[in-house]
Design a protein around this motif. Sequence first.
Motif, mmCIF file in Angstrom:
data_model
loop_
_atom_site.group_PDB
_atom_site.id
_atom_site.type_symbol
_atom_site.label_atom_id
_atom_site.label_comp_id
_atom_site.label_asym_id
_atom_site.label_seq_id
_atom_site.Cartn_x
_atom_site.Cartn_y
_atom_site.Cartn_z
ATOM 1 N N UNK A 112 55.929 64.704 -32.786
ATOM 2 C CA UNK A 112 56.769 65.144 -33.965
ATOM 3 C C UNK A 112 58.169 65.157 -33.549
ATOM 4 N N UNK A 113 58.944 65.075 -34.342
ATOM 5 C CA UNK A 113 60.426 65.078 -33.992
ATOM 6 C C UNK A 113 61.228 66.450 -33.867
ATOM 7 N N UNK A 114 60.730 67.200 -34.692
ATOM 8 C CA UNK A 114 61.318 68.565 -34.615
ATOM 9 C C UNK A 114 60.849 69.304 -33.641
ATOM 10 N N UNK A 115 61.589 70.375 -32.911
ATOM 11 C CA UNK A 115 61.186 71.429 -32.104
ATOM 12 C C UNK A 115 60.014 72.260 -32.843
ATOM 13 N N UNK A 116 59.394 73.037 -31.752
ATOM 14 C CA UNK A 116 58.329 73.861 -32.449
ATOM 15 C C UNK A 116 58.613 75.297 -32.025
ATOM 16 N N UNK A 117 58.417 76.246 -33.032
ATOM 17 C CA UNK A 117 58.764 77.612 -32.782
ATOM 18 C C UNK A 117 57.506 78.768 -32.915
ATOM 19 N N UNK A 118 57.618 79.576 -32.206
ATOM 20 C CA UNK A 118 56.597 80.611 -32.405
ATOM 21 C C UNK A 118 56.690 81.942 -31.922
ATOM 22 N N UNK A 119 56.068 82.956 -32.478
ATOM 23 C CA UNK A 119 56.244 84.070 -31.957
ATOM 24 C C UNK A 119 54.731 84.588 -31.461
ATOM 25 N N UNK A 120 54.934 84.867 -30.243
ATOM 26 C CA UNK A 120 53.487 85.379 -29.647
ATOM 27 C C UNK A 120 53.609 86.530 -28.502
ATOM 28 N N UNK A 121 52.433 87.315 -28.397
ATOM 29 C CA UNK A 121 52.553 88.539 -27.751
ATOM 30 C C UNK A 121 52.038 88.093 -26.335
ATOM 31 N N UNK A 122 52.815 88.318 -25.393
ATOM 32 C CA UNK A 122 52.289 87.941 -23.812
ATOM 33 C C UNK A 122 51.639 89.089 -23.371
ATOM 34 N N UNK A 123 50.413 89.128 -22.949
ATOM 35 C CA UNK A 123 49.987 90.304 -22.494
ATOM 36 C C UNK A 123 50.599 90.797 -21.292
#
Length: 487
Positions: A112-123
């Motif tokens: 893909x050409x666009x950056x990818x975002x995400x919100x995750x919970x890291x243990x």
Amino acid sequence: MTFRSRWKRTRLDTRLALGLGALALAVFAVVGTVMATSMEEFLARRMDDQMATTQVSLKKEYDRNNGLKSSGYGWYSALYEVRDGQARPVNPEGLPDDSAPFAEVALRVVGGEEPSYGTEYLEGLGAYRLRGCQIADGVVIVSAAPMNDMTTTVRQLVLVEVAAFLLALIAFVVIGRAVLRRGLQPLSDMARTAHDITSHDLTDSARLAVRAEGGDGGAEVEELRSAFNTMLEHIDASLAARTVAEQRLRRFIADASHELRTPLTSIRGYADLFRYAAANEPGEREAHLEKLRSEAARMSVLLDDLLLLARLDSAEVETSLRVTDGDVAALAREAADAFRAARPAHPLSLSLPPGPVPLAFDPMRLRQVVDNLLTNAAVHTPPGTAVALSVSTTPRAVVVRVADSGPGIPRGDQARIFDRFYRVDDSRTRDRGGSGLGLAVVRSLVVAHGGTVSLSSDPGSTTFTVHLPHHPEGPTPRSRESNPQDR
């Protein structure tokens, strides 16, 4: 007691204040939610911008050193090589134990050409914001920034909003209730006025002394106050009419009892005399029998007058009059002839139009009106007093006048001259003054015809004037009678 019943018994100002408080609470909740959401979105955009700036710096460092030596801002930053659908970290020693979300972000970036975002919970670490950006062919840099500061900021904002809104809500309800109570004070004053009415004895009272006073409260309260005072005025008028009617009824019953008792007493006395004469003086029987007939006839006339007045006052739809087309001039001429024959001591002058005077009327009752007025003039004036009867016409009515040149009627008695059983001289007997029903019958009959009767009297001149309209309005005579004393 249920909540609904308790709520209905709560004061109006309290219910309005609570209602406005509930409305304000809803507004505060919406405003607070919008503010918190807007702040959270703003901080998230700031964090995304910072992460993008940091990754630009890291890309430059990667281009210079073919690797990464720092993460920036104390965040996590890692390089991933993506081959055959798998993401392998280049420097796994700098990653947290729970690094699976980093690989997922790296896989989403490739292709893909666009950056990818995400919100995750890291243990063990909490919530993190992840951003992945491809910096070379098959090489992806993934940065992770902690969201604890942003969450703390939003939480503090929410706490401040809740505290501020609660204080504002309490002040709104308290101050609003005070303002509403002051604004509704005129209504409370009117309520106290209404309660004061219950302390008055309305049995014989003709007026309520209490009124709703004041000039504040706004246009609506002033309108209510005016309506309240108008209602009290109407109650005053009704009480006055009822009091007068009850007093008149009591006096009517007392006078009727007295008038009926007089001939009954005479009949009883003459009956005893007749029985005595029948046993001892046969020659006097006819004289006593004639007295019995005379008293019985007198009582019959009184009862006929009372019955006529009762019929005219009744609430029946049909009138007791029998109206036909007739000539008022001919009726006056017949009444004048009868008066001259019965009262030769009172000279009578008659004035009539040259032609007939047509009108719709009850001949017997209108003749009774004229006869009663002529008899009244003869009874209450000394012999030799001139009496005048005239008939004239106007565009709207026929006018009948009966005048005499007697001593007149005192001004203090003129207002009540048409009252039932009223006599100018209370000491008069029936033989001299009558029963006091003649003029009352006159007015009731004239009103039943849709007309009016009036009196003008001065020493040496007394005139009764009867106006009979050509086209009386309304089907029931009772509806025309405006004087409550005759009812």
